[in-house]
Design an enzyme around this catalytic site. Structure first.
Site, PDB file in Angstrom:
ATOM      1  N   ASP A 241      20.289  20.144   6.247  1.00 23.78           N
ATOM      2  CA  ASP A 241      20.852  20.783   7.446  1.00 23.78           C
ATOM      3  C   ASP A 241      21.250  22.225   7.124  1.00 23.78           C
ATOM      4  OD1 ASP A 241      23.049  20.193   5.891  1.00 23.78           O
ATOM      5  OD2 ASP A 241      24.123  19.051   7.431  1.00 23.78           O
ATOM      6  N   SER A 242      21.042  22.636   5.858  1.00 27.32           N
ATOM      7  CA  SER A 242      21.162  24.048   5.494  1.00 27.32           C
ATOM      8  C   SER A 242      20.126  24.870   6.257  1.00 27.32           C
ATOM      9  CB  SER A 242      20.966  24.230   3.979  1.00 27.32           C
ATOM     10  OG  SER A 242      19.790  23.580   3.546  1.00 27.32           O
TER      11      SER A 242
ATOM     12  N   ASP B 204      18.227  15.367   6.192  1.00 31.06           N
ATOM     13  CA  ASP B 204      19.676  15.274   6.412  1.00 31.06           C
ATOM     14  C   ASP B 204      20.011  14.726   7.799  1.00 31.06           C
ATOM     15  OD1 ASP B 204      21.188  15.964   4.207  1.00 31.06           O
ATOM     16  OD2 ASP B 204      21.182  18.108   4.648  1.00 31.06           O
TER      17      ASP B 204
ATOM     18  N   LYS C 103      19.861  11.564   4.344  1.00 33.39           N
ATOM     19  CA  LYS C 103      21.056  11.865   3.531  1.00 33.39           C
ATOM     20  C   LYS C 103      22.236  12.061   4.467  1.00 33.39           C
ATOM     21  CE  LYS C 103      21.606  15.996   1.322  1.00 33.39           C
ATOM     22  NZ  LYS C 103      22.790  16.556   2.007  1.00 33.39           N
TER      23      LYS C 103
ATOM     24  N   GLU D 179      26.733  12.860   4.400  1.00 33.77           N
ATOM     25  CA  GLU D 179      27.839  13.373   3.586  1.00 33.77           C
ATOM     26  C   GLU D 179      29.069  12.480   3.708  1.00 33.77           C
ATOM     27  OE1 GLU D 179      28.653  17.411   4.741  1.00 33.77           O
ATOM     28  OE2 GLU D 179      26.587  18.053   4.388  1.00 33.77           O
TER      29      GLU D 179
ATOM     30  N   GLU E  18      27.980  17.949  -5.089  1.00 28.58           N
ATOM     31  CA  GLU E  18      27.992  19.394  -4.842  1.00 28.58           C
ATOM     32  C   GLU E  18      29.326  20.004  -5.249  1.00 28.58           C
ATOM     33  OE1 GLU E  18      26.518  20.631  -1.014  1.00 28.58           O
ATOM     34  OE2 GLU E  18      27.019  22.729  -1.376  1.00 28.58           O
TER      35      GLU E  18
HETATM   36  O1  KIV Z   1      21.558  20.879   3.323  1.00 26.74           O
HETATM   37  C1  KIV Z   1      21.277  21.076   2.130  1.00 26.74           C
HETATM   38  O2  KIV Z   1      20.477  21.953   1.777  1.00 26.74           O
HETATM   39  C2  KIV Z   1      21.915  20.246   1.126  1.00 26.74           C
HETATM   40  C3  KIV Z   1      21.755  20.660  -0.304  1.00 26.74           C
HETATM   41  C4  KIV Z   1      22.758  21.708  -0.623  1.00 26.74           C
HETATM   42  C5  KIV Z   1      21.854  19.523  -1.237  1.00 26.74           C
HETATM   43  O3  KIV Z   1      22.573  19.306   1.439  1.00 26.74           O
END
Ligand code: KIV
Length: 275
Positions: free
Chosen positions: A53-54, A92, A122, A124, A191
């Protein structure tokens, strides 16, 4: 059908990552957001491609990851999937796609899996999300966890800060990691935490840990592609190593193009169709 199965069998699987930890082989993970970079990083031999989600800050210019939506994750997941032939593809779950309720989490994660072709999602957070992880896993959706600095909680955490600095923080990370493993997660990102905390968590669980700013003892490492390529030049945390200076290279190339167009030297005879 035979081709499809043959191709599928060559892909890295969640089970393979757990085996890599057991055998002491380091896992390489990187983010990607489009088909072209998906193909490049896959050809470079990474084990896992994460559509993070970056994408919101890195590609869309948002301030944080909170802006990412399920629709955006599906769009970017689907286009990355076209380029990735070998690596495990993980997408994500964006902010509020799994936090509202378990049925919501299954519906959103299920859509992401169906519409992108990803092999896992993924999410969090620690022990509090164990029931959600268990429900996703029971629904056949492999889950990668994410502990330490969790960017979707940036406002709650008071900014981009190292987590687990003190003994109680580090032992909470270990407890959270055990809860994720118990709930059925197949791996987790760690992280922004001291190397000692990364090492303690890695030792405490039998599923692989993949660190970003969590020291060398993690079972693997992940970086955000645009950060490590030097495309995101303003972001310079201690843990980040730049393996390229593509920002500088891109500016220089475009500026040379501009100079040559203005000088009338491009296109020359080599770049002009005759006839
Ligand atoms: O969203 C992302 O790019 C991440 C990485 C920093 C692991 O979660």
């Amino acid at each position: 059908m035979a081709d499809y199965l043959g191709d599928a069998q060559k892909r890295v699987t969640t089970l393979e990552l757990v085996k890599m930890k057991r055998e002491g082989r380091k896992i390489v993970m990187i983010t990607a957001y489009d088909a072209l970079f998906g193909a490049l990083v896959d050809q470079a031999g990474v084990d896992v491609v994460l559509v993070g989600d970056s994408v919101a800050p890195v590609i869309a210019g948002e301030e944080t990851t909170l802006a990412a939506t399920v629709e955006q994750m599906i769009y970017h997941g689907r286009i990355v999937r076209r380029g990735v032939k070998h690596a495990l593809l993980v997408v994500d779950l964006p902010f509020l796609s799994y936090q509202v309720s378990i049925p919501d989490a299954i519906a959103n994660a299920g859509r992401i899996m169906k519409e992108t072709g990803a092999a896992a999602v993924k999410l969090e957070g620690g022990a509090v999300w164990a029931p959600t992880i268990r429900a996703l896993v029971n629904a056949g959706i492999p889950v990668m966890g994410h502990l330490g600095f969790t960017p979707q909680s940036v406002h709650q955490l008071g900014g981009f800060r190292i987590q687990g600095k003190h003994a109680d923080g580090a032992s909470r990370l270990v407890e959270d990691a055990r809860a994720l493993e118990e709930a059925g997660a197949f791996s987790m990102v760690l992280e922004l935490m001291p190397g000692s905390a990364g090492a303690a968590v890695t030792k405490a669980v039998s599923i692989p840990t993949i660190g970003i700013g969590a020291g060398p003892e993690c079972d693997g490492q992940v970086l955000v592609l645009h950060d490590m390529l030097g495309l995101n030049e303003g972001f310079t945390p201690k843990f980040l190593k730049r393996y390229g200076e593509l920002g500088q290279a891109a500016r220089a190339a475009v500026s040379r193009f501009g100079d040559e167009v203005r000088a009338g030297s491009y296109p020359g005879p080599d770049h002009t169709h005759q006839g």
